[in-house]
Every structure is written in C-alpha cells, then in structure tokens.
Design a protein around this motif. Structure first.
Motif, PDB file in Angstrom:
ATOM      1  N   ASP A 122      39.911  -0.015  31.346  1.00 25.69           N
ATOM      2  CA  ASP A 122      39.901   1.556  31.445  1.00 25.69           C
ATOM      3  C   ASP A 122      38.156   1.580  31.555  1.00 25.69           C
ATOM      4  O   ASP A 122      36.771   1.221  30.842  1.00 25.69           O
ATOM      5  CB  ASP A 122      39.684   1.641  29.861  1.00 25.69           C
ATOM      6  CG  ASP A 122      39.577   3.335  29.560  1.00 25.69           C
ATOM      7  OD1 ASP A 122      40.047   3.413  27.843  1.00 25.69           O
ATOM      8  OD2 ASP A 122      39.195   3.451  29.750  1.00 25.69           O
ATOM      9  N   THR A 134      36.653   4.521  31.267  1.00 26.68           N
ATOM     10  CA  THR A 134      36.218   6.060  30.879  1.00 26.68           C
ATOM     11  C   THR A 134      35.435   7.036  31.095  1.00 26.68           C
ATOM     12  O   THR A 134      34.414   7.230  31.311  1.00 26.68           O
ATOM     13  CB  THR A 134      37.632   6.493  30.419  1.00 26.68           C
ATOM     14  OG1 THR A 134      38.987   5.950  30.452  1.00 26.68           O
ATOM     15  CG2 THR A 134      37.430   8.404  29.441  1.00 26.68           C
ATOM     16  N   GLU A 135      34.518   6.024  29.370  1.00 30.77           N
ATOM     17  CA  GLU A 135      32.386   6.007  29.018  1.00 30.77           C
ATOM     18  C   GLU A 135      31.936   6.776  30.972  1.00 30.77           C
ATOM     19  O   GLU A 135      30.857   7.044  30.808  1.00 30.77           O
ATOM     20  CB  GLU A 135      32.474   5.626  28.026  1.00 30.77           C
ATOM     21  CG  GLU A 135      33.415   5.273  26.947  1.00 30.77           C
ATOM     22  CD  GLU A 135      33.480   7.092  26.267  1.00 30.77           C
ATOM     23  OE1 GLU A 135      34.782   7.385  26.421  1.00 30.77           O
ATOM     24  OE2 GLU A 135      32.217   7.146  26.860  1.00 30.77           O
ATOM     25  N   SER A 181      41.178   9.531  30.724  1.00 29.14           N
ATOM     26  CA  SER A 181      40.991   8.246  30.673  1.00 29.14           C
ATOM     27  C   SER A 181      40.968   8.388  32.108  1.00 29.14           C
ATOM     28  O   SER A 181      41.209   9.020  32.804  1.00 29.14           O
ATOM     29  CB  SER A 181      42.642   7.524  30.662  1.00 29.14           C
ATOM     30  OG  SER A 181      43.552   7.489  31.344  1.00 29.14           O
ATOM     31  N   ALA A 182      40.123   7.445  32.388  1.00 28.95           N
ATOM     32  CA  ALA A 182      39.709   6.447  34.116  1.00 28.95           C
ATOM     33  C   ALA A 182      39.889   4.917  33.585  1.00 28.95           C
ATOM     34  O   ALA A 182      39.844   4.786  33.252  1.00 28.95           O
ATOM     35  CB  ALA A 182      38.505   7.329  34.439  1.00 28.95           C
ATOM     36  N   THR A 213      35.342  17.084  33.265  1.00 27.73           N
ATOM     37  CA  THR A 213      36.126  16.434  32.487  1.00 27.73           C
ATOM     38  C   THR A 213      37.411  17.325  31.692  1.00 27.73           C
ATOM     39  O   THR A 213      37.941  17.208  31.060  1.00 27.73           O
ATOM     40  CB  THR A 213      35.076  16.140  31.497  1.00 27.73           C
ATOM     41  OG1 THR A 213      34.845  17.539  30.787  1.00 27.73           O
ATOM     42  CG2 THR A 213      34.287  15.038  31.230  1.00 27.73           C
ATOM     43  N   ARG A 248      33.248   9.952  33.267  1.00 27.66           N
ATOM     44  CA  ARG A 248      32.087  10.791  32.746  1.00 27.66           C
ATOM     45  C   ARG A 248      30.257  10.969  32.956  1.00 27.66           C
ATOM     46  O   ARG A 248      30.263  12.122  32.712  1.00 27.66           O
ATOM     47  CB  ARG A 248      32.400  10.673  31.151  1.00 27.66           C
ATOM     48  CG  ARG A 248      33.769  10.443  30.421  1.00 27.66           C
ATOM     49  CD  ARG A 248      33.290  10.474  28.945  1.00 27.66           C
ATOM     50  NE  ARG A 248      34.728  11.071  28.301  1.00 27.66           N
ATOM     51  CZ  ARG A 248      35.682  11.443  28.228  1.00 27.66           C
ATOM     52  NH1 ARG A 248      35.500  12.183  28.825  1.00 27.66           N
ATOM     53  NH2 ARG A 248      37.278  11.352  27.754  1.00 27.66           N
ATOM     54  N   LEU A 271      40.263  15.576  30.644  1.00 30.22           N
ATOM     55  CA  LEU A 271      40.348  13.938  31.489  1.00 30.22           C
ATOM     56  C   LEU A 271      40.825  13.568  30.095  1.00 30.22           C
ATOM     57  O   LEU A 271      39.807  13.231  28.835  1.00 30.22           O
ATOM     58  CB  LEU A 271      38.825  14.067  32.232  1.00 30.22           C
ATOM     59  CG  LEU A 271      38.878  12.353  32.641  1.00 30.22           C
ATOM     60  CD1 LEU A 271      39.824  11.648  32.981  1.00 30.22           C
ATOM     61  CD2 LEU A 271      37.207  12.147  32.659  1.00 30.22           C
ATOM     62  N   GLU A 314      48.254  12.670  37.480  1.00 29.64           N
ATOM     63  CA  GLU A 314      47.088  11.807  37.691  1.00 29.64           C
ATOM     64  C   GLU A 314      46.679  11.909  38.884  1.00 29.64           C
ATOM     65  O   GLU A 314      47.786  12.267  39.252  1.00 29.64           O
ATOM     66  CB  GLU A 314      48.087   9.675  37.695  1.00 29.64           C
ATOM     67  CG  GLU A 314      48.318   9.812  36.427  1.00 29.64           C
ATOM     68  CD  GLU A 314      48.782   7.861  36.256  1.00 29.64           C
ATOM     69  OE1 GLU A 314      49.301   8.161  37.391  1.00 29.64           O
ATOM     70  OE2 GLU A 314      48.742   7.501  35.175  1.00 29.64           O
ATOM     71  N   LEU A 357      42.894   9.622  37.741  1.00 25.74           N
ATOM     72  CA  LEU A 357      42.308  10.100  37.136  1.00 25.74           C
ATOM     73  C   LEU A 357      43.299  10.848  35.870  1.00 25.74           C
ATOM     74  O   LEU A 357      43.726  10.970  37.086  1.00 25.74           O
ATOM     75  CB  LEU A 357      40.928  11.269  37.320  1.00 25.74           C
ATOM     76  CG  LEU A 357      40.141  10.561  38.080  1.00 25.74           C
ATOM     77  CD1 LEU A 357      39.715  12.326  38.580  1.00 25.74           C
ATOM     78  CD2 LEU A 357      38.968   9.777  37.073  1.00 25.74           C
ATOM     79  N   ARG A 358      43.240  10.705  34.550  1.00 27.52           N
ATOM     80  CA  ARG A 358      44.050  11.499  33.811  1.00 27.52           C
ATOM     81  C   ARG A 358      44.347  12.219  33.488  1.00 27.52           C
ATOM     82  O   ARG A 358      43.141  12.127  32.361  1.00 27.52           O
ATOM     83  CB  ARG A 358      45.335   9.751  32.709  1.00 27.52           C
ATOM     84  CG  ARG A 358      46.561  11.145  32.521  1.00 27.52           C
ATOM     85  CD  ARG A 358      47.174   9.869  31.556  1.00 27.52           C
ATOM     86  NE  ARG A 358      47.842  10.067  30.814  1.00 27.52           N
ATOM     87  CZ  ARG A 358      49.352   8.785  30.860  1.00 27.52           C
ATOM     88  NH1 ARG A 358      49.333   7.964  31.274  1.00 27.52           N
ATOM     89  NH2 ARG A 358      50.189  10.077  29.670  1.00 27.52           N
ATOM     90  N   TYR A 359      44.949  13.668  33.614  1.00 33.08           N
ATOM     91  CA  TYR A 359      43.796  14.921  32.781  1.00 33.08           C
ATOM     92  C   TYR A 359      45.785  14.810  31.793  1.00 33.08           C
ATOM     93  O   TYR A 359      47.035  15.132  32.718  1.00 33.08           O
ATOM     94  CB  TYR A 359      44.141  15.253  33.674  1.00 33.08           C
ATOM     95  CG  TYR A 359      42.628  15.343  34.644  1.00 33.08           C
ATOM     96  CD1 TYR A 359      42.666  14.672  35.500  1.00 33.08           C
ATOM     97  CD2 TYR A 359      41.394  15.364  33.601  1.00 33.08           C
ATOM     98  CE1 TYR A 359      40.942  14.806  35.571  1.00 33.08           C
ATOM     99  CE2 TYR A 359      40.029  15.960  34.204  1.00 33.08           C
ATOM    100  CZ  TYR A 359      40.258  15.284  35.816  1.00 33.08           C
ATOM    101  OH  TYR A 359      38.845  14.939  35.711  1.00 33.08           O
TER     102      TYR A 359
END
Length: 753
Positions: A153, A155-156, A141-142, A166, A159, A139, A178, A132-134
């Motif tokens: 990717d 990410t969607e 991307s995942a 998020t 969520r 947030l 990360e 997880l990238r904050y």
C-alpha cells in the motif's frame, strides 16, 4: 516400441537442479523487487526460467504452487507497508530478444485467434509497476505489483505525484476500475533530482528505475521536517503513464487503444508514443525506429510492448499463471560505450571461487552508471585480450549486467600491462587451487575462516529462504565478519552467530561491499564507502535522545541503537524457527527449502538426520541420492559439526516439538493428523510458507498438487488451476477464514458451521 522410463537417479538429478534454480530465481526476485538491485541480465534470468519450466514439464511432480514458474513479482507482503489485494491479478510479461522471436510469437497469436489481428505497440518504460484502484471515480488505493495478487500500500505517497488524479474527470465513473501503469522519473527530472540530492548531502541514485522505486517505497514516519520535504520533493518529481486496466466490469470500449483514449479523457496520464498497426512487419518497423531513437524519448525505455488491440481476444487467448498470451515485451540489445580499464581485482565469493573483476572509469550505459564488471576467470581475461590501462568496449547485457567485450587496440600507447591471476586468496592469503583436476576456476580452500566466504554464508543465513532475519543483511553480515575496525571480527566463523551480545557490536566500522561482486562500493570521489551499522545513541540525563552528540562521556548515558537491538531480537526469535529453516541456514550443498522441508518433516530432528544412512536419506520423498551424499559429506567436516554444537549450546532448536521420530510424522497427532491439505492463492493472514507451516504444525501433510487423496483445498484469490482441479475432483474447498479454523481446531469445527 520401447517405453522410456525415468530412473530414480534421473529424478534426483532433476530435483536437485530444480531446487538450485528455484533458490537462485527467488534470490534474484528478492533483490530486484525488495532491494531495487539487479543481479543478472534478462537473458540469464529467462534462461533459468525456461530451464525450470522444462524440468517441470518433464517431471510434473517437481512443480509446486510457489514455484517461480507459477508466480509473479516479489513478496506479497513486507514489513514496510500494509498489504493490498488486487481485485484482479497483476501479471508480468514474457520477453523476446529478436525480431524473429517476436514474429514467431505473432504467428502463434494469429493461429490461435484464427484470423489476422491488430497490434498496439508502445514503449516499455523502465520504472515501477503500480495499480490504482478507483471506486466511483475516487482513488481509494495505490499498490505495487507485489506477487501479482497482493502488493504494498503506497497510497499516501502516490497522492504527492502531481499527474495522478485523486478523482476521475467523468460524471459517469465505473463502480470499480483498476488502472495499471508505470511510475518513473523523466530523464530531466532524474538528473535534477541527483543534483539536488548531491547538494543536500543525500544519496545519489545510479539509475532512474532504482530512484523511482526508492522514492515511492519510503515511509514518512520517523522523518524530521527537513527529511520529509526531501522525500516529498522526490515524489513530486515522479511521473506516471497508464498502460492497461485490471478489474473493470464491462468496459464501454472494444480495443486497448480506445481504453487509452477513454482514460486520457478521465484525466489519467497516457503515453503519446504508441501506434496501432495491422501486421507484424509494421511492428518490426516500430521496434527498429525506437531502437535507433531511444535517446530522444523523455524517459528511460528498455524495450517495446506489443499487445493484441482487440479486448475480446484477450479473454480468448488467455494467460499462463504469470503472463498474458496476448502481449509480449521486445527487449532491445544492450548499449555499448568505451571506458578506461583502470585495474583488474579479484573477489572471493561464498563458495570460495576467485573471480576477476574489471574496475573502470565510471561511465553511463543503458541508463545507469557502471564502474565494475565481472571477467569470470583468468582464461576469460586472456580470451578477451584486455590489458590493464586499455580503453575497452563495455555493454550491458540485457540492459542489466555490465560486460567488457574487448579492447580498443588502436588506442593503446604502450603503458598497458597484463593481468596476472594471484596465487593466493586476496582475502585470507591461502593458496588458490582448482576444486578438482581440470577445473578452470580457482578457489580458496580455506572455507572455514576465509572472511569473504564467512561473510557470504552469514548473509545467506539471514536471507529470506533461510532464517529470514531482517536485520542480518549484506551490511550487517560484512560488519560482523569483515569489519574495517576492530581488527578481530565479532564472527570469525558463523559458529558464534547465536552467541552474539550487545558488547560484541560496538564499535564496528565496515566497508560497504557489493552483494554480487564482494568488492567495496565507492563514493562519487572514488573512496570506499564506510558504514557503522550498530551505532550507540547518546541519551540526555532526562531521557531525551540527543542526535547531535558525537563524543561519549560515560557509558551510563548511552543506549544501543535500534539496529543492534533488532539484530539480537531477530537472532533470539530465529533460535526457534522451524527445523527446515535451520537446515537451509547450515549452507549444506543442494539443501534448499524443498529438500530441507522433506528432511525435517521426515526425521524431526538434526540428530536423526545425522544418524541416518545414505539409503534412509535418499528414500525420503523430495531428497534422493545427490542430496543424501551432500548431507553426509557436510557432517564429515569437523568445523561443520562445531557450528551445530555451538548453535545448540546457544539455544538453537534442532528438533520439531512433538515429532514422533523418523518416518512417523503421520503419528505426531494434531488436529490434521492423517489429512492432506493444499493451500493455493493468497490466503489472508498467511504467507505461502506460513500456510504450509500451519498445516504441518497441525499434523497434516502440506501437498503441492491436488489429487483424489487431497482432503481440503484452501483457496484464495489467484488460486488458478488447483482450484479448478479441486472442483473437478469434488475435493472440499475452503476460504482463508475456514482454513484458519481448520488448522487451529480441525475438520470438526468446519462441520459444525
């Protein structure tokens, strides 16, 4: 004192073994990461990795930048999801399988650290690794692990998992952080999910890890509202626990355990099942406790992860190319259960080996349901002393591969019977025989037409290491070679593969088979699973697709399915794949990607390879005597030559355009003629294989190691030691954009920058 030297034959033997190991390891990784399928135990996988590491240590010239010993995880990119580059590499973990091995690791850690250390012990979750990238607390991307540098990717989908925030619950978030963790189904949620799937007529999952991966790695596109709701229901049931950090500039804490406290304060889900201890013996106690209480944990576990708690020591201890030296995974011994041995059936594989498999009453062991287990050969069946009808003890070696340990003799009632190895191949009826005198294994000698062997070879042709044909997977290969209907398969042998037409694909029904055992997969009711992989679609007169139509009234109303069109398009594109891929697809023994590249680059055409003498073949760098003999032997078989002739007639290109002839590759011209280039790390726009092919296509030499003879090193994230070596030697280093310009326009284009 005599100096021991390496002979050419020793190096050739080592090269052949390393190629076989590399091919198998990559197949296993592809199955695990891309198809959510586990084919061998951790012990067996680790044994292969250790042997490959040993060979590369003894013969450094065998190690390449894409060796499994230098890489992590699965593919960097897939056709399903967009690629995401991790800000910091996602490494794997080395494993130990006994307390003695763990204590030896701990002793080395403390020797290297020069002092006693504190250890953080936590449960090893059997799930899917996620990053997880904050950015400034949000947030963005995942991504899955991928190859450790680039992941998928998702990410969607992430969520929809309720426990993942998020936005971090802090007024002072870092600019970039990360967070690494594991996505999984809690045991209760997994059981409810399967009940829901069954009620909805959807697939029931065999184990929680596959269910988690399959749920997260699915696309919303193309789904109707009901399917979307099923997908989101599965995502809502998923959970995540954080187990580490990646990129984070100057974290305000000095220990891994304090990281967990901080992340928990930010609203991230952290485990309560961890402990910090001050010596290795207390780690042993933690391991033994959870080994006895695995069933009491709310999620599936397959071991314990032990980390050095002090963050400063992480940097000091460092990491190998694939795993940190400051952490280790202890893998628990397999679970054991009793079940009924219903039958012993024999399966025939790609090489013709006849293998007995135990067919058992379905039983859950080590987190998954098991019905089948290999018994290897008839001598193993005798040695284990099992009879058909026995109650047997089953375990999962390394919590992965089912293994029948032996019978529970006390439960026999006299109805049991001995297994008798068939005299004839169960697939084609040919008399089984050992390949050579003294062999225990029996094989089917009908290599050309045995349906099981043809199926295995066709599946290999479509594999990642050969022609990489996405639409030619295990179901499609079985449909083309072993259909339930029609009686005559479209492909009696692989010779007709590139001559397939749409008319050959309809109608086909196939029994879905297990890729490892070759045996039919079963439904929950015990019936064989059947598929029709190349369906025709009915189309209304106004052109709108009518999915409810089941009866065909006129061919003019029907169009081929997407899968049928995709297969033929894939085959059309494969006709012009590089020569080395064609060589791998021919199923020549010992000729994997490395040897195939060497042969293709040196000779430039299949005709030149066929015309070469043994010495000319063996003298090619990367080939040697064993592979040379295998190539010559392959072409001595008449039906092998027929494959080449029919493929050529159907448009397969067996030449490298512009190649000047055997041994003259350097004269082929091109913008990189006479230059040696090393590609390392993740280069945007190129896979590892794609970068090598681009160098060769431009007339250059794609080297795997950096030396004074190297002209350029193209380095991306994760470049590692090759980048350091280039800087040490003063070799020019270029990035991905410059590399693209180099292979397209040549060195002069870089000098003009």
């Amino acid at each position: 004192m005599a100096i021991e030297t390496t002979t050419d034959d020793q190096l050739a033997d080592a090269r052949a073994e390393a190629q076989q190991l590399t091919t198998r390891i990559l197949e296993l990784r592809d199955a695990y990461y891309e198809r959510d399928t586990v084919l061998v135990s951790d012990e067996e996988y680790d044994r292969m990795m250790r042997r490959l590491e040993e060979l590369e240590r003894l013969y450094p010239e065998l190690q390449s930048q894409d060796s499994p010993t230098q890489t992590v995880g699965g593919r960097a990119q897939t056709t399903l999801f967009a690629p995401v580059e991790h800000a910091e590499r996602m490494l794997s973990l080395d494993n130990v399988f006994s307390l003695e091995e763990f204590e030896a690791w701990a002793a080395k850690v403390e020797r290297d650290a020069g002092r006693r250390v504190d250890y953080l012990c936590e449960l090893k979750i059997d799930g899917l690794a996620i990053n997880l990238r904050y950015e400034r607390g949000v947030l963005v991307s995942a991504a899955t692990r991928g190859d450790g540098v680039v992941g998928e990717d998702v990410t969607e989908n992430i969520r929809w998992i309720p426990v993942i925030p998020t936005r971090l619950a802090t007024d002072d978030p870092p600019a970039l952080v990360e967070v690494r963790g594991e996505v999984f189904f809690p045991v209760a949620e997994f059981e409810e999910l399967n009940a829901h799937q069954l009620e909805a007529g959807e697939r029931v999952f065999a184990n929680a890890r596959n269910a988690a991966s399959g749920s997260l790695r699915q696309k919303a596109e193309g789904k109707n509202p009901a399917q979307l709701e099923l997908m989101r229901n599965r995502l809502r049931r998923l959970h995540m626990l954080v187990h580490g950090i990646g990129a984070w500039q100057n974290p305000p804490v000095d220990a891994q355990s304090k990281v967990y406290e901080l992340l928990k304060g930010w609203g991230l889900p952290t485990s309560t099942h961890y402990r910090v201890v001050d010596d290795a013996k207390k780690v042993d106690e933690f391991i033994e406790y959870y080994g006895a209480h695995r069933g009491a944990v709310e999620h599936e576990i397959d071991g314990i992860v032990i980390k050095v708690d002090e963050l400063a020591l992480h940097d000091e201890l460092g990491a190998t190319s694939r795993a940190p030296r400051w952490a280790i995974a202890y893998k628990y011994p397999p679970e054991q259960v009793n079940t009924k041995l219903l039958d012993i059936v024999v399966s025939v594989g790609r090489t013709g080996r006849a293998t007995p498999f135990a067919v058992m009453e379905k039983v859950r062991v080590a987190g998954s349901e098991v019905r089948q287990a290999t018994l290897h050969n008839q001598e193993v069946v005798k040695a284990k002393g099992v009879l058909i009808g026995d109650t047997v003890v089953l375990r999962k070696a390394g919590d992965v591969i089912p293994e029948v340990l032996g019978p529970v003799v006390e439960l026999r009632d006299g109805t049991e019977r001995e297994f008798v190895m068939p005299e004839n191949c169960p697939e084609c009826g040919t008399k089984l025989a050992p390949a050579k005198e003294g062999d225990i294994d029996l094989r089917c000698p009908n290599a050309e037409f045995c349906p099981a062997q043809v199926r295995g070879r066709v599946e290999h042709i479509g594999s990642r290491g050969a022609l990489d044909i996405e639409a030619l997977g295990e179901v499609a290969a079985a449909a083309l070679t072993q259909p339930r209907f029609p009686e005559t398969p479209p492909l009696p042998t692989e010779a007709g593969l590139f001559g397939l037409r749409l008319a050959d694909l309809f109608p086909i029904e196939v029994v879905v088979r297990d890729s490892e055992t070759g045996l039919p997969k079963l439904t929950d009711s015990g019936e064989e699973k059947v598929d029709t992989p190349f369906r025709r679609r009915r189309q209304k007169k106004d052109g709108a697709y009518d999915p409810a139509a089941e009866e065909f009234a006129g061919d003019e109303l029907y169009v081929p399915s997407k899968s049928a069109i995709e297969l033929l398009n894939n085959l059309a594109a494969a006709r012009e794949k590089p020569l080395w891929r064609i060589l791998v697809a021919l199923n020549i023994r010992h000729v994997g990607p490395v040897a195939a590249r060497a042969l293709g680059n040196h000779f430039g055409s299949l005709d030149a390879i066929r015309s070469a003498t043994r010495d000319e073949l063996a003298d090619v760098d990367g080939v040697g005597g064993i592979i040379a003999d295998a190539v010559l032997a392959w072409f001595e078989v008449d039906w092998h030559r027929e494959i080449v002739e029919r493929w050529a007639a159907d448009g397969v290109q067996f030449t490298t355009p512009g190649h000047p002839g055997p041994g003259r590759a350097d004269e082929a011209g091109g913008v990189l003629a006479g230059l040696t280039v090393v590609a390392t790390g993740s280069l945007e726009g190129f896979t590892r294989e794609g970068a090598q092919e681009a160098i060769i296509a431009a007339g250059g030499k794609a080297a795997s190691s950096v030396s004074k003879k190297t002209d350029f090193v193209a380095a991306g994230p994760g470049a590692g030691s090759k980048l350091a070596k280039a800087e040490e030697l003063g070799v020019r280093v270029i990035d991905a954009a410059q590399f693209k310009k180099l292979v397209e326009e040549g060195p002069a284009a870089l000098d003009a920058e």
